[in-house]
Design a protein around this motif. Sequence first.
Motif, PDB file in Angstrom:
ATOM      1  N   LEU A   5      66.913 -42.746  -2.823  1.00 30.62           N
ATOM      2  CA  LEU A   5      66.361 -42.690  -4.308  1.00 30.62           C
ATOM      3  C   LEU A   5      65.083 -42.673  -4.123  1.00 30.62           C
ATOM      4  O   LEU A   5      64.346 -41.672  -4.920  1.00 30.62           O
ATOM      5  CB  LEU A   5      66.477 -44.177  -4.979  1.00 30.62           C
ATOM      6  CG  LEU A   5      68.053 -44.370  -5.348  1.00 30.62           C
ATOM      7  CD1 LEU A   5      68.055 -45.516  -5.971  1.00 30.62           C
ATOM      8  CD2 LEU A   5      68.455 -43.402  -6.331  1.00 30.62           C
ATOM      9  N   LEU A   6      64.360 -43.237  -3.024  1.00 31.26           N
ATOM     10  CA  LEU A   6      62.860 -42.930  -2.843  1.00 31.26           C
ATOM     11  C   LEU A   6      62.455 -41.538  -2.707  1.00 31.26           C
ATOM     12  O   LEU A   6      61.557 -40.666  -3.294  1.00 31.26           O
ATOM     13  CB  LEU A   6      62.129 -43.856  -1.817  1.00 31.26           C
ATOM     14  CG  LEU A   6      60.610 -43.620  -1.524  1.00 31.26           C
ATOM     15  CD1 LEU A   6      59.985 -44.434  -2.683  1.00 31.26           C
ATOM     16  CD2 LEU A   6      60.295 -44.271  -0.380  1.00 31.26           C
ATOM     17  N   GLY A   7      63.474 -40.830  -1.741  1.00 27.70           N
ATOM     18  CA  GLY A   7      63.302 -39.414  -1.432  1.00 27.70           C
ATOM     19  C   GLY A   7      63.478 -38.486  -2.537  1.00 27.70           C
ATOM     20  O   GLY A   7      62.897 -37.492  -2.969  1.00 27.70           O
ATOM     21  N   TYR A   8      64.427 -38.865  -3.423  1.00 29.33           N
ATOM     22  CA  TYR A   8      64.992 -38.085  -4.626  1.00 29.33           C
ATOM     23  C   TYR A   8      63.787 -38.170  -5.561  1.00 29.33           C
ATOM     24  O   TYR A   8      63.260 -37.111  -6.142  1.00 29.33           O
ATOM     25  CB  TYR A   8      66.051 -38.557  -5.244  1.00 29.33           C
ATOM     26  CG  TYR A   8      67.410 -37.801  -4.583  1.00 29.33           C
ATOM     27  CD1 TYR A   8      67.540 -36.745  -4.503  1.00 29.33           C
ATOM     28  CD2 TYR A   8      68.356 -39.104  -4.298  1.00 29.33           C
ATOM     29  CE1 TYR A   8      68.887 -36.082  -3.978  1.00 29.33           C
ATOM     30  CE2 TYR A   8      69.509 -38.499  -3.647  1.00 29.33           C
ATOM     31  CZ  TYR A   8      69.755 -37.139  -3.540  1.00 29.33           C
ATOM     32  OH  TYR A   8      70.981 -36.486  -2.966  1.00 29.33           O
ATOM     33  N   THR A   9      63.170 -39.312  -5.741  1.00 32.28           N
ATOM     34  CA  THR A   9      62.008 -39.229  -6.688  1.00 32.28           C
ATOM     35  C   THR A   9      60.714 -38.567  -6.339  1.00 32.28           C
ATOM     36  O   THR A   9      60.179 -38.000  -6.910  1.00 32.28           O
ATOM     37  CB  THR A   9      61.680 -40.910  -6.937  1.00 32.28           C
ATOM     38  OG1 THR A   9      62.969 -41.708  -7.325  1.00 32.28           O
ATOM     39  CG2 THR A   9      60.652 -41.347  -7.853  1.00 32.28           C
ATOM     40  N   PHE A  10      60.550 -38.822  -5.002  1.00 29.52           N
ATOM     41  CA  PHE A  10      59.146 -38.164  -4.602  1.00 29.52           C
ATOM     42  C   PHE A  10      59.256 -36.603  -4.664  1.00 29.52           C
ATOM     43  O   PHE A  10      58.354 -35.837  -4.714  1.00 29.52           O
ATOM     44  CB  PHE A  10      58.947 -38.458  -3.243  1.00 29.52           C
ATOM     45  CG  PHE A  10      58.014 -39.854  -3.148  1.00 29.52           C
ATOM     46  CD1 PHE A  10      57.866 -40.774  -4.378  1.00 29.52           C
ATOM     47  CD2 PHE A  10      57.505 -40.360  -1.935  1.00 29.52           C
ATOM     48  CE1 PHE A  10      57.254 -41.729  -4.352  1.00 29.52           C
ATOM     49  CE2 PHE A  10      56.618 -41.587  -2.256  1.00 29.52           C
ATOM     50  CZ  PHE A  10      56.502 -42.292  -3.199  1.00 29.52           C
ATOM     51  N   LEU A  11      60.519 -36.050  -4.249  1.00 27.85           N
ATOM     52  CA  LEU A  11      60.921 -34.626  -4.396  1.00 27.85           C
ATOM     53  C   LEU A  11      60.924 -34.208  -6.001  1.00 27.85           C
ATOM     54  O   LEU A  11      60.197 -33.352  -6.269  1.00 27.85           O
ATOM     55  CB  LEU A  11      62.346 -34.070  -4.199  1.00 27.85           C
ATOM     56  CG  LEU A  11      62.655 -32.968  -4.286  1.00 27.85           C
ATOM     57  CD1 LEU A  11      61.819 -31.830  -3.471  1.00 27.85           C
ATOM     58  CD2 LEU A  11      64.292 -32.746  -3.799  1.00 27.85           C
ATOM     59  N   ALA A  12      61.151 -35.003  -6.852  1.00 26.14           N
ATOM     60  CA  ALA A  12      61.196 -34.792  -8.398  1.00 26.14           C
ATOM     61  C   ALA A  12      59.815 -34.688  -8.680  1.00 26.14           C
ATOM     62  O   ALA A  12      59.339 -33.864  -9.463  1.00 26.14           O
ATOM     63  CB  ALA A  12      62.029 -35.711  -9.081  1.00 26.14           C
ATOM     64  N   ILE A 136      66.158 -44.849 -10.302  1.00 27.18           N
ATOM     65  CA  ILE A 136      66.570 -46.146 -10.158  1.00 27.18           C
ATOM     66  C   ILE A 136      67.863 -46.689 -10.836  1.00 27.18           C
ATOM     67  O   ILE A 136      68.811 -47.161 -10.345  1.00 27.18           O
ATOM     68  CB  ILE A 136      65.426 -47.291 -10.046  1.00 27.18           C
ATOM     69  CG1 ILE A 136      64.333 -47.196  -8.989  1.00 27.18           C
ATOM     70  CG2 ILE A 136      65.869 -48.876 -10.084  1.00 27.18           C
ATOM     71  CD1 ILE A 136      63.087 -48.157  -9.207  1.00 27.18           C
ATOM     72  N   ILE A 137      67.687 -46.346 -12.139  1.00 27.11           N
ATOM     73  CA  ILE A 137      68.739 -46.542 -12.829  1.00 27.11           C
ATOM     74  C   ILE A 137      70.186 -45.735 -12.664  1.00 27.11           C
ATOM     75  O   ILE A 137      71.178 -46.243 -12.526  1.00 27.11           O
ATOM     76  CB  ILE A 137      68.311 -46.123 -14.452  1.00 27.11           C
ATOM     77  CG1 ILE A 137      67.366 -47.117 -15.078  1.00 27.11           C
ATOM     78  CG2 ILE A 137      69.755 -46.396 -15.404  1.00 27.11           C
ATOM     79  CD1 ILE A 137      66.735 -46.901 -16.178  1.00 27.11           C
ATOM     80  N   ASP A 138      69.759 -44.329 -12.357  1.00 29.67           N
ATOM     81  CA  ASP A 138      70.879 -43.488 -12.200  1.00 29.67           C
ATOM     82  C   ASP A 138      70.485 -42.213 -11.667  1.00 29.67           C
ATOM     83  O   ASP A 138      69.543 -41.650 -12.372  1.00 29.67           O
ATOM     84  CB  ASP A 138      71.892 -43.205 -13.283  1.00 29.67           C
ATOM     85  CG  ASP A 138      72.953 -42.483 -13.109  1.00 29.67           C
ATOM     86  OD1 ASP A 138      72.986 -41.160 -13.201  1.00 29.67           O
ATOM     87  OD2 ASP A 138      74.200 -42.957 -12.690  1.00 29.67           O
ATOM     88  N   ILE A 139      70.933 -41.475 -10.444  1.00 32.28           N
ATOM     89  CA  ILE A 139      70.606 -40.416 -10.018  1.00 32.28           C
ATOM     90  C   ILE A 139      70.721 -39.054 -11.127  1.00 32.28           C
ATOM     91  O   ILE A 139      69.719 -38.479 -11.110  1.00 32.28           O
ATOM     92  CB  ILE A 139      71.232 -39.795  -8.884  1.00 32.28           C
ATOM     93  CG1 ILE A 139      70.700 -40.861  -7.568  1.00 32.28           C
ATOM     94  CG2 ILE A 139      70.579 -38.419  -8.371  1.00 32.28           C
ATOM     95  CD1 ILE A 139      71.413 -40.685  -6.242  1.00 32.28           C
ATOM     96  N   ARG A 140      71.612 -39.134 -11.762  1.00 34.50           N
ATOM     97  CA  ARG A 140      71.904 -38.098 -12.957  1.00 34.50           C
ATOM     98  C   ARG A 140      70.856 -38.267 -14.028  1.00 34.50           C
ATOM     99  O   ARG A 140      70.325 -37.288 -14.342  1.00 34.50           O
ATOM    100  CB  ARG A 140      73.228 -38.098 -13.495  1.00 34.50           C
ATOM    101  CG  ARG A 140      74.388 -37.729 -12.419  1.00 34.50           C
ATOM    102  CD  ARG A 140      75.717 -38.013 -13.051  1.00 34.50           C
ATOM    103  NE  ARG A 140      76.122 -39.472 -13.188  1.00 34.50           N
ATOM    104  CZ  ARG A 140      76.946 -40.047 -13.569  1.00 34.50           C
ATOM    105  NH1 ARG A 140      77.973 -39.244 -14.039  1.00 34.50           N
ATOM    106  NH2 ARG A 140      77.317 -41.338 -13.719  1.00 34.50           N
TER     107      ARG A 140
END
Length: 257
Positions: A5-12, A136-140
């Motif tokens: 999730l941290l990786g997805y967040t930082f990419l976004a 954190i709530i949901d990737i989508r």
Amino acid sequence: MDFTLLGYTFLAVFIVSLISLIGVLTLLIKKGWLEGILHLTVSFAAGALLAAAFFDLIPEVVEEAGGFTVGISFFILLGILVSLVIERGFNWYHCHHHHHNESCHKHEIKSFTYLNLIGDGIHNFLDGMILATAFIIDIRLGIITTIAVALHEIPQEIGDFSILLYGGMSRLKALFYNFLTALTSFLGAAAVFFASSYTDRIITPLAAFAAGGFIYIAGVDLLPELKNDHDTERTVLEIFFLILGMAVIGVATIFLE
């Protein structure tokens, strides 16, 4: 901690931060043409800042606090007051490091450009917090929120870049500093992941403070600059772009909420 999730967040956050480089398009425009339309882009910026404060930040604060409170008013007014103190501080510092009074009024970079960078940095910090919370709530939900924030940031970054240019920065310097403030969104995202038990407490005052700063910049620094224009046709255009800046942020806020 979920490092995926941290990786997805930082990419976004990185993707959204790249939007701050939208000013690179001005490198394709001749300097004379750019100076000719700068007043119009500053009008757009003033409208965008006011709309960001009244359509975006303040409603977010009210929702977070469960209603409009004296505390919200306090932090909005604090944002205005601190902006005034910081701007006067920049002016004082400059005038005490130059011997000629004329330079105090005609120095290269106007103080409100630094105020805009501070306000934009806080705004981007909050964007990072919003993105991290969504993932954190949901990737989508995180992906949808990333798209919404990105579309919302485009007119905001155009306005911010215009303010930096109008304040006296070169195009390359404005690009650098605008991108630098965009990176504060990484700090906001990290704050959610590493201090989740405290982040809710700082969202409300920070957002209200940023709103106060935006209101100060638009009302005290930008709009008076436009008021001095005595050309009727250009004044009408400036008012149109002011309303356009408000409308773009307003529509983006309504449809992307």
